[in-house]
Design an enzyme around this catalytic site. Sequence first.
Site, PDB file in Angstrom:
ATOM      1  N   GLY A  40       0.838  -1.206   0.000  1.00 18.92           N
ATOM      2  CA  GLY A  40       0.000   0.000   0.000  1.00 18.92           C
ATOM      3  C   GLY A  40       0.872   1.254   0.000  1.00 18.92           C
ATOM      4  N   LYS A  41       2.054   1.151  -0.621  1.00 23.75           N
ATOM      5  CA  LYS A  41       2.958   2.310  -0.691  1.00 23.75           C
ATOM      6  C   LYS A  41       2.308   3.458  -1.433  1.00 23.75           C
ATOM      7  CE  LYS A  41       6.252  -0.249  -2.628  1.00 23.75           C
ATOM      8  NZ  LYS A  41       5.823  -1.617  -2.347  1.00 23.75           N
ATOM      9  N   GLY A  65       3.486  -1.926  -9.505  1.00 18.37           N
ATOM     10  CA  GLY A  65       2.108  -1.577  -9.878  1.00 18.37           C
ATOM     11  C   GLY A  65       1.470  -0.764  -8.778  1.00 18.37           C
ATOM     12  N   THR A  67      -1.761   1.698  -7.868  1.00 19.98           N
ATOM     13  CA  THR A  67      -3.061   2.164  -8.332  1.00 19.98           C
ATOM     14  C   THR A  67      -3.284   3.593  -7.837  1.00 19.98           C
ATOM     15  OG1 THR A  67      -3.812  -0.096  -8.159  1.00 19.98           O
ATOM     16  CG2 THR A  67      -5.519   1.576  -8.371  1.00 19.98           C
ATOM     17  N   THR A 154       7.064 -10.959 -13.253  1.00 24.75           N
ATOM     18  CA  THR A 154       6.003 -10.181 -13.898  1.00 24.75           C
ATOM     19  C   THR A 154       6.160 -10.199 -15.427  1.00 24.75           C
ATOM     20  OG1 THR A 154       7.346  -8.206 -13.724  1.00 24.75           O
ATOM     21  CG2 THR A 154       5.798  -8.616 -11.922  1.00 24.75           C
ATOM     22  N   THR A 263      13.175 -10.136  -6.762  1.00 28.27           N
ATOM     23  CA  THR A 263      13.374  -9.338  -7.966  1.00 28.27           C
ATOM     24  C   THR A 263      14.885  -9.102  -8.125  1.00 28.27           C
ATOM     25  OG1 THR A 263      12.563  -7.446  -9.218  1.00 28.27           O
ATOM     26  CG2 THR A 263      13.052  -7.042  -6.882  1.00 28.27           C
ATOM     27  N   THR A 325      -0.123  -7.877 -12.908  1.00 23.12           N
ATOM     28  CA  THR A 325      -0.411  -9.121 -13.633  1.00 23.12           C
ATOM     29  C   THR A 325      -1.824  -9.635 -13.382  1.00 23.12           C
ATOM     30  OG1 THR A 325       0.439 -10.378 -11.763  1.00 23.12           O
ATOM     31  CG2 THR A 325       2.007  -9.854 -13.515  1.00 23.12           C
ATOM     32  N   GLY A 326      -2.541  -9.080 -12.412  1.00 25.42           N
ATOM     33  CA  GLY A 326      -3.904  -9.536 -12.087  1.00 25.42           C
ATOM     34  C   GLY A 326      -3.931 -10.857 -11.323  1.00 25.42           C
ATOM     35  N   ARG A 329      -3.193 -12.715  -5.063  1.00 27.10           N
ATOM     36  CA  ARG A 329      -2.037 -12.710  -4.151  1.00 27.10           C
ATOM     37  C   ARG A 329      -2.219 -13.779  -3.086  1.00 27.10           C
ATOM     38  NH1 ARG A 329      -2.572  -6.287  -3.801  1.00 27.10           N
ATOM     39  NH2 ARG A 329      -1.572  -5.795  -5.783  1.00 27.10           N
ATOM     40  N   ASP A 357      -8.237  -2.036   8.479  1.00 29.40           N
ATOM     41  CA  ASP A 357      -9.696  -2.268   8.375  1.00 29.40           C
ATOM     42  C   ASP A 357     -10.024  -3.672   7.849  1.00 29.40           C
ATOM     43  OD1 ASP A 357      -8.405  -0.886   6.113  1.00 29.40           O
ATOM     44  OD2 ASP A 357     -10.275  -1.330   5.078  1.00 29.40           O
TER      45      ASP A 357
HETATM   46  P1  IMP Z   1      10.320  -9.566 -11.500  1.00 35.87           P
HETATM   47  O1  IMP Z   1      10.635  -8.368 -10.677  1.00 35.87           O
HETATM   48  O2  IMP Z   1       9.301  -9.318 -12.566  1.00 35.87           O
HETATM   49  O3  IMP Z   1      11.561 -10.234 -12.025  1.00 35.87           O
HETATM   50  O4  IMP Z   1       9.621 -10.667 -10.546  1.00 35.87           O
HETATM   51  C1  IMP Z   1      10.342 -11.294  -9.472  1.00 35.87           C
HETATM   52  C2  IMP Z   1       9.424 -11.521  -8.274  1.00 35.87           C
HETATM   53  O5  IMP Z   1       9.081 -10.277  -7.699  1.00 35.87           O
HETATM   54  C3  IMP Z   1       8.093 -12.208  -8.620  1.00 35.87           C
HETATM   55  O6  IMP Z   1       7.708 -13.039  -7.532  1.00 35.87           O
HETATM   56  C4  IMP Z   1       7.116 -11.046  -8.741  1.00 35.87           C
HETATM   57  O7  IMP Z   1       5.795 -11.443  -8.477  1.00 35.87           O
HETATM   58  C5  IMP Z   1       7.663 -10.129  -7.649  1.00 35.87           C
HETATM   59  N1  IMP Z   1       7.368  -8.715  -7.873  1.00 35.87           N
HETATM   60  C6  IMP Z   1       7.958  -7.872  -8.738  1.00 35.87           C
HETATM   61  N2  IMP Z   1       7.441  -6.641  -8.647  1.00 35.87           N
HETATM   62  C7  IMP Z   1       6.503  -6.694  -7.692  1.00 35.87           C
HETATM   63  C8  IMP Z   1       5.644  -5.705  -7.110  1.00 35.87           C
HETATM   64  O8  IMP Z   1       5.659  -4.523  -7.440  1.00 35.87           O
HETATM   65  N3  IMP Z   1       4.819  -6.161  -6.121  1.00 35.87           N
HETATM   66  C9  IMP Z   1       4.829  -7.451  -5.689  1.00 35.87           C
HETATM   67  N4  IMP Z   1       5.630  -8.383  -6.194  1.00 35.87           N
HETATM   68  C10 IMP Z   1       6.456  -8.021  -7.182  1.00 35.87           C
END
Ligand code: IMP
Length: 448
Positions: A40-41, A65, A67, A154, A263, A325-326, A329, A357
Amino acid sequence: MSSTRLTPGLSPVVAILVEHVAVSERRNCVVLGLQWGDEGKGKVIDCLAGTVDAVVRCQGGANAGHTVVVEGMKTVLHLLPSGALHPGATCVIGNGVVVDPLALCEELDDLGAAGEDLARRIKVSDRAHLVLPVHKALDAAIEAHKGDAKVGTTLRGIGPCYAAKVARTGLRCADVQNAERFQEQVRVLVAQANEELAFLGAEPLQVDEVLALIAPAIERLRPMVCDTVAWLHQAQEKGKRLLFEGAQGVMLDIDFGTYPYVTSSNTGVGGVITGSGLSHKAMGEVIGIVKAYTTRVGGGPFPAELHDAVGDGLRQRGGEFGATTGRPRRCGWLDLVVVRHACHLNGVDTIALTKLDVLSGEAEIPVITAYRIDGQETTAMPARSEDLQRVEVVKTVLPGWTQALDDCRNFADLPAAAQDYVRFIEEHIGVRVGYIGVGPGREATISR
Ligand code: IMP
């Protein structure tokens, strides 16, 4: 030492206090996710962005991502900082970010008129590496090749782009300044990538198609590229206030996260320093964002995960579906071993607790305070994902509350059990909880 100019007419002690408040109001701040991202950043940054002169991204790329709501319309930003839509703020994409020109243009176009205004306020580091279609093709091919052991990325080309950076074969934003040489560099890059794609059993890319695809985006990117390190240093000298916007979370950090399910960048303050070109002295207050429970997307160990109806309930009530990616979680209770690890690594000054909440209605709320591995209790984070995968969790069960929290605006408005939940976190971690999110809107925030 900082030079304090005392305000005339005030006693020295009062003047120093006034100055201290003024300096801390002007202070820069870093906002980091302390779990696996999606804490929730975006909302916290949105609240802070109106008070700063520039919002700076330092690592990651279009994998993030956030919003945001613009003129009543919901928009998801990936590469652009989520604070960028505050009209007064310059938007800096620092040298540590990996920049996908196609994603950048798509996001600007999706914002319509706001995107046109924003395009004039963006500064993209000449040292930032470019994510090109080859990196996305490699990301998909590597994941497919790994089969069940895939990271669950992603597919935004992040890992292959950072890999090329470290292997010293990548292309940087500065390279787009010389159009002719850039074309040659892309040809070499595609030829190299095609060898790797063939090894992985994937289709090769046609270099002319790649060049044609990226050409308009490269044209639009060119005027945004500049020396952001020099710009940020000047901004500091002029006393401008900077907000460093972290992406992903500390448990996805390439060094300190659940390797290899991470990542490809440093997601903590270290990444802010190397990804902006400013020193640790410029960081100011470090605000760590903690969701009141835990989520993660993609593969990898997650000791707090709930595989039952309680986890499904958190997912539904919290709207826990990936913004990029939709994907649904994975959900679980709050894991304070994770939060303590993240606070230790990053010198967190203040915690912002989000989505409290969502826990309303749970009769009891377990919180993970330690792990047990081979019969030994520990609060240390194991280095090996295999070990984290097999830990048993040690929980403290706290009483829940039934009331909805959406209307609470002061700490005292919260039910006693929710107040105790917040105090439990503070006492356990030793860091103050300064903000509490009780609903999606900007106003649904308690400051204390
Ligand atoms: P990548 O950063 O696309 O290489 O993904 C590597 C891992 O980090 C995967 O498990 C993704 O789901 C996770 N990941 C990458 N960016 C985000 C983000 O902004 N939020 C949550 N998970 C992320």
